[in-house]
Scaffold this active site. Structure first.
Site, mmCIF file in Angstrom:
data_model
loop_
_atom_site.group_PDB
_atom_site.id
_atom_site.type_symbol
_atom_site.label_atom_id
_atom_site.label_comp_id
_atom_site.label_asym_id
_atom_site.label_seq_id
_atom_site.Cartn_x
_atom_site.Cartn_y
_atom_site.Cartn_z
ATOM 1 N N LYS A 3 5.846 -11.404 -4.607
ATOM 2 C CA LYS A 3 5.248 -11.774 -3.325
ATOM 3 C C LYS A 3 5.902 -13.040 -2.765
ATOM 4 C CE LYS A 3 0.699 -9.676 -4.049
ATOM 5 N NZ LYS A 3 1.027 -9.003 -5.300
ATOM 6 N N GLU A 9 -2.027 -19.747 -0.916
ATOM 7 C CA GLU A 9 -2.045 -19.564 0.531
ATOM 8 C C GLU A 9 -3.338 -20.105 1.121
ATOM 9 O OE1 GLU A 9 0.572 -15.501 1.202
ATOM 10 O OE2 GLU A 9 -1.611 -15.357 1.159
ATOM 11 N N HIS A 44 -11.914 -8.432 -4.194
ATOM 12 C CA HIS A 44 -10.566 -8.327 -3.632
ATOM 13 C C HIS A 44 -9.961 -6.938 -3.818
ATOM 14 C CE1 HIS A 44 -10.814 -12.618 -3.149
ATOM 15 N NE2 HIS A 44 -10.968 -12.782 -4.441
ATOM 16 N N ARG A 75 5.349 1.817 -2.520
ATOM 17 C CA ARG A 75 4.841 3.057 -3.117
ATOM 18 C C ARG A 75 3.849 3.683 -2.156
ATOM 19 N NH1 ARG A 75 -0.262 1.277 -4.274
ATOM 20 N NH2 ARG A 75 -0.489 -0.871 -4.966
#
Length: 672
Positions: A116, A200, A235, A292
């Site tokens: 990421k 973040e 999440h 994917r």
């Protein structure tokens, strides 16, 4: 086009791929672990090969075993599905080295998006907007905490190599950071073999909107519009829908353009999903790209009329994309609900066990149709601790969002699943929630609507108690009241008739609130039923079948119909779209009740591994104190003290595997 495809996955996605491949005339090979020897996906394929033990590391994560299975069966291509090795660049490279077609993007694209942190650096260069944060290589705990302070709380710690909500924590204050970081890193290392994280800014009312992209080897790249995946727990996505409510054509165009730019920046080929976080004012930021197929791909199929697995197979075979961007259209609205074996009232703790019953609505059409089920388990299968506890995906399609929502409500009400805890009732409340109905969506919706979505336990309704009572009478062999064969005398009746007296019985059942007494009486041919201390009412009942018993009752002036599934003392009553679970307190078994209830032992809620132990014998703790952290199904679960007390003994150490129900700690209440 290749003629034999090996599916390097399990569960519903393996079944889904097999169905499309069969329609295209492609033979399929399943791989399976010892835990999946009789699994549905094994029977869905033309051949099946055992690849190892039940743990993913011993089977579905073994690239060598999967490649060997492909060699032995003559497969020319491998479809990785999602999860496991689907985004593993080394596996994709190994497939290519073995002369196999990998149904997915090029190795370099997987590697570029696999981190990421690296992906966000790459997207910055492609002018794709990013959430403010730190995505670098330095991972010292103190340095990361300094970055969090610079960004400003609340922040989100997120596994750099992960997905599916694993290795992710929201941190609201500086004092919480180090504990949350350690937990994220452990979970990330366990799930993805990589403990690296990124930090973040956490957006306070964000929506999770993702764009489905597709690219071929002929230079074409399109997007198939968006999905809204904002409704999440822990999440992880619970509900997905397409198109995103409130999406303007201008915003759709901007997000689609950014997603295609992200795919082209890495030379993408095949199916991919570019995930964005969006703010209420319309601003959106790149989160990650999943290289994917996604779990939620059926809603895109429903609104576009396209089979995305077929697109994958055609692109992997070197064919061009079936449609251009200007040929794609949105048709209606689709919603997908993920049905899990879990207990929403216990922080969505997974539920392990046998699916005693699993029945879908009678109007379900598998793979296509307005109500669709993508499932990987069948009635009688066992939900294993080794894999994700998803039972199936229920997908509906309507002319508009409201029709789809109503269709989902009806479909959920018709599902019958017993033997394990499920989230079906919770999903029904979610569909009916005013905020969801009004499309007031964000990733905090479940927490925001907690009071409505998690109502306090209430007494079981009299109608459900009457259905349960009738089912018990039926299971005991009593015929419908007054039923008498033409050639039989009164002595052969099995409906509770007594000579010169009445038939009386008290059934004690336990619901979510406690014990309830159901008083049954038969005078002549007339039955009455009274609940607890309330007045008796006329009671008429009919029942047929046993697994389940299909029951119809009339209690006073009210009528009720439903199905009652019985497993020993447990009664699952399905009526009016609800499941109510009761425990029959058999008076003959009460004397054998376990003494464990008073022993003070804290037991494991499910099979798992001990990750950390925070207390030792002699420690004095208060209610809510974290005692032990367990890992199960790649998620961490903290065992807390249920009351004040003194730890008398700790029975397990870090690294130990424990079974469900194992006593972990002996906690003496009120001691000092």
């Amino acid at each position: 086009m290749f003629d034999t495809l090996l599916i390097a996955n399990r569960g519903e996605i393996a079944c889904r791929i097999a169905a499309t491949a069969r329609r295209m005339g492609i033979r399929t090979v399943a791989v399976y672990s010892d835990a999946d020897a009789d699994a549905r996906h094994v029977h869905a394929c033309d051949r099946a090969v055992r690849i190892g033990g039940p743990e993913p590391a011993a089977s579905y994560l073994r690239a060598d075993a999967i490649l060997d299975a492909a060699r032995r069966t003559g497969a020319q291509a491998v479809h990785p599905g999602y999860g496991f090795l689907s985004e593993n660049a080394e596996f994709a490279r190994a497939c290519a080295d073995a002369g196999l077609v990998f149904v997915g993007p090029p190795v370099d694209a997987i590697a570029a998006m696999g981190s990421k942190s690296a992906a966000k650096t790459l997207m910055s260069g492609a002018d794709v907007p990013l959430v403010p944060g730190y995505h670098g290589e330095r991972q010292e705990a103190g340095f990361l905490q300094e970055q969090a302070r610079t960004i400003g709380y609340p922040v989100l710690i997120k596994a750099s190599a992960g997905g599916g909500g694993k290795g992710m924590r929201i941190v609201h204050a500086d004092a919480e950071f180090q504990a949350a970081l350690a937990s994220c890193q452990r979970e990330a290392a366990s799930s993805f073999g990589n403990a690296q994280v990124l930090i973040e800014r956490y957006l306070t009312k964000p929506r999770h909107i993702e764009i489905q992209v597709f690219a071929d080897t002929h230079g074409q790249c399109v997007h198939l519009f968006e999905r809204d995946c904002s409704v999440q727990r822990r999440h992880q996505k619970v509900i997905e829908e397409a198109p995103a409510p409130g999406m303007t054509p201008e915003r759709r165009e901007a997000m689609g353009r950014a997603a295609v730019a992200a795919a082209q920046a890495v030379g993408y080929v095949g199916a991919g999903t570019v995930e964005f976080i969006a703010e209420p004012d319309g601003r959106f930021y790149f989160m990650e790209m999943n290289t994917r197929l996604q779990v939620e791909h059926p809603v895109t199929e429903a609104i576009t009329g396209q089979d995305l697995v077929e697109w994958q197979l055609r692109v992997a075979a070197g064919q061009p994309l079936p449609l251009r961007q200007d040929q794609l259209r949105i048709q209606g609205h689709a919603i997908e609900a993920r049905i899990y074996a879990e207990n929403p009232d216990k922080d969505f703790l997974p539920s392990i066990g046998r699916l005693d019953a699993l029945q879908w609505p009678p109007h379900v059409v598998f793979q296509t149709g307005p109500v669709r089920v993508d499932g990987g388990v069948r009635e009688g299968d066992t939900i294993s601790p080794h894999y994700d506890p998803m039972i199936a995906k229920l997908i509906v399609h309507g002319q508009d969002r409201e029709q789809a929502r109503q269709r989902m409500l009806r479909a959920l009400g018709a599902v019958r699943a017993t033997g394990v805890q499920t989230n079906i009732a919770f999903l029904g409340r979610l569909m009916d929630d005013p905020a969801f109905a009004a499309a007031d969506l964000d990733t905090g919706l479940i927490e925001r609507e907690h009071e409505r979505l998690f109502p306090a336990p209430r007494d079981c309704e009299d109608g459900a108690l009457a259905l349960a009572a009738a089912a018990l009478l039926h299971h005991d062999g009593l015929a419908r009241p007054g039923a008498l064969a033409a050639d039989a005398g009164p002595w052969s009746q099995a409906d509770g008739w007594r000579v010169g007296g009445r038939y009386e019985r008290i059934l004690v059942v336990k619901d979510a609130r406690g014990e309830r007494a159901v008083h049954l009486r038969r005078d002549g041919r007339d039955w009455t039923l009274a609940v607890d201390d309330r007045p008796a009412q006329d009671f008429h009942w009919q029942a047929e079948g046993r697994h389940p018993a299909r029951v119809r009752v009339r209690l006073g002036e009210a009528e009720a119909r439903g199905d009652v599934h019985r497993d020993g003392a447990r009664l699952d009553v399905f009526a009016e779209g609800r499941r109510q679970t009761l425990e029959w307190r058999d008076p003959l078994a009460l004397a054998a009740a376990s003494a464990d209830d008073a022993a003070g032992g804290l037991s494991a809620p499910m099979p798992g591994k001990i990750l950390s132990v925070a207390v030792a014998a002699g420690d004095v703790v208060t209610r809510g104190t974290p005692l032990i952290v367990m890992e199960a199904m790649k998620m961490e679960h903290t065992i807390e003290a249920p009351h004040d007390g003194t730890v008398r003994e700790v029975f397990y150490a870090v690294g130990d595997q424990v079974t469900e129900g194992a006593t972990l700690i002996d906690l003496e209440a009120g001691a000092d």
